[in-house]
Scaffold this active site. Sequence first.
Site, short mmCIF file in Angstrom:
data_model
loop_
_atom_site.label_atom_id
_atom_site.label_comp_id
_atom_site.label_asym_id
_atom_site.label_seq_id
_atom_site.Cartn_x
_atom_site.Cartn_y
_atom_site.Cartn_z
CG HIS A 1 46.54 -38.36 -33.75
ND1 HIS A 1 45.72 -38.65 -34.82
CD2 HIS A 1 46.83 -37.03 -33.87
CE1 HIS A 1 45.52 -37.55 -35.53
NE2 HIS A 1 46.19 -36.55 -34.97
CG ASP B 1 47.58 -42.59 -36.24
OD1 ASP B 1 47.51 -41.50 -35.64
OD2 ASP B 1 46.62 -43.09 -36.86
CD GLU C 1 42.98 -40.82 -31.63
OE1 GLU C 1 43.92 -40.60 -32.42
OE2 GLU C 1 41.80 -40.88 -32.00
CG HIS D 1 45.46 -39.29 -39.96
ND1 HIS D 1 46.77 -39.75 -39.93
CD2 HIS D 1 44.96 -39.52 -38.73
CE1 HIS D 1 47.04 -40.24 -38.72
NE2 HIS D 1 45.96 -40.10 -37.97
#
EC number: 3.4.13.22
Length: 242
Positions: free
Chosen positions: A214, A148, A211, A141
């Site tokens: 993500h 996200d 995830e 990030h």
Amino acid sequence: MTSTDKPYQKIPIQDCGELLIPIPAELFIFESPHPYHKLGAPYQLSPVSSPYYLRENVGDRLITANQYLQAEYPHLRILVFDAYRPIEVQQFMVDHAFQQQLKATGLTLELLSEQQRQQLWEEVYKFWASPSHDPATPPPHSTGAAVDVTLFDIVTVSVLNMGSDIDEISPRSQPDYFAESSDPTELEYHRNRQILKQVMTRAGFLQHLHEWWHFSYGDQMWAWLHNRQSTKGAIACYGRYS
């Protein structure tokens, strides 16, 4: 390899120099105030005052993904939960995640054994990247190339249920966790996740292996995932943005 090391961190970076640009608020759903702002994350130390920024090409691809979504599901929009995250915020959120895991044990830091402490950190680092200041190993990030996201229904004015919360540290966060379920509700969770994945990957993003929320384009994780599927030897074109 330690618990903080990630396999994608071995991917070389040749940053293309693209600037961070704001994600257009008129096209997406944002949560305001931002969830990490509410926790007290130190965005005042960031090059930009908002997490809703991405590298230019990454932002363009997110717009494209949203267009794909609306073309097939006119009532849905992409909700951007988080995008650019400076190192200081990454550190804050890693520490917060550890405290949440500690709270779940019912113990205090003083009562933890060294083994228990290590186990908690291992759980945290399964989901959170280390807040590394090494330019060769930036958190995804912190490059401005990871985002996200989830789905928002503008008719019911609600977030679609994906079966687990964003940032939830549990097996349910695995993208295909509900794929083999016989429960209709859980299969709906999987369907919602698949809708999100399909529009994002069609726009060039690749999904985090652990995830469902993500996605990234052009960072080390993206290149590593790309190379798992191809022999082209992709490298990262986005390093840490600061």
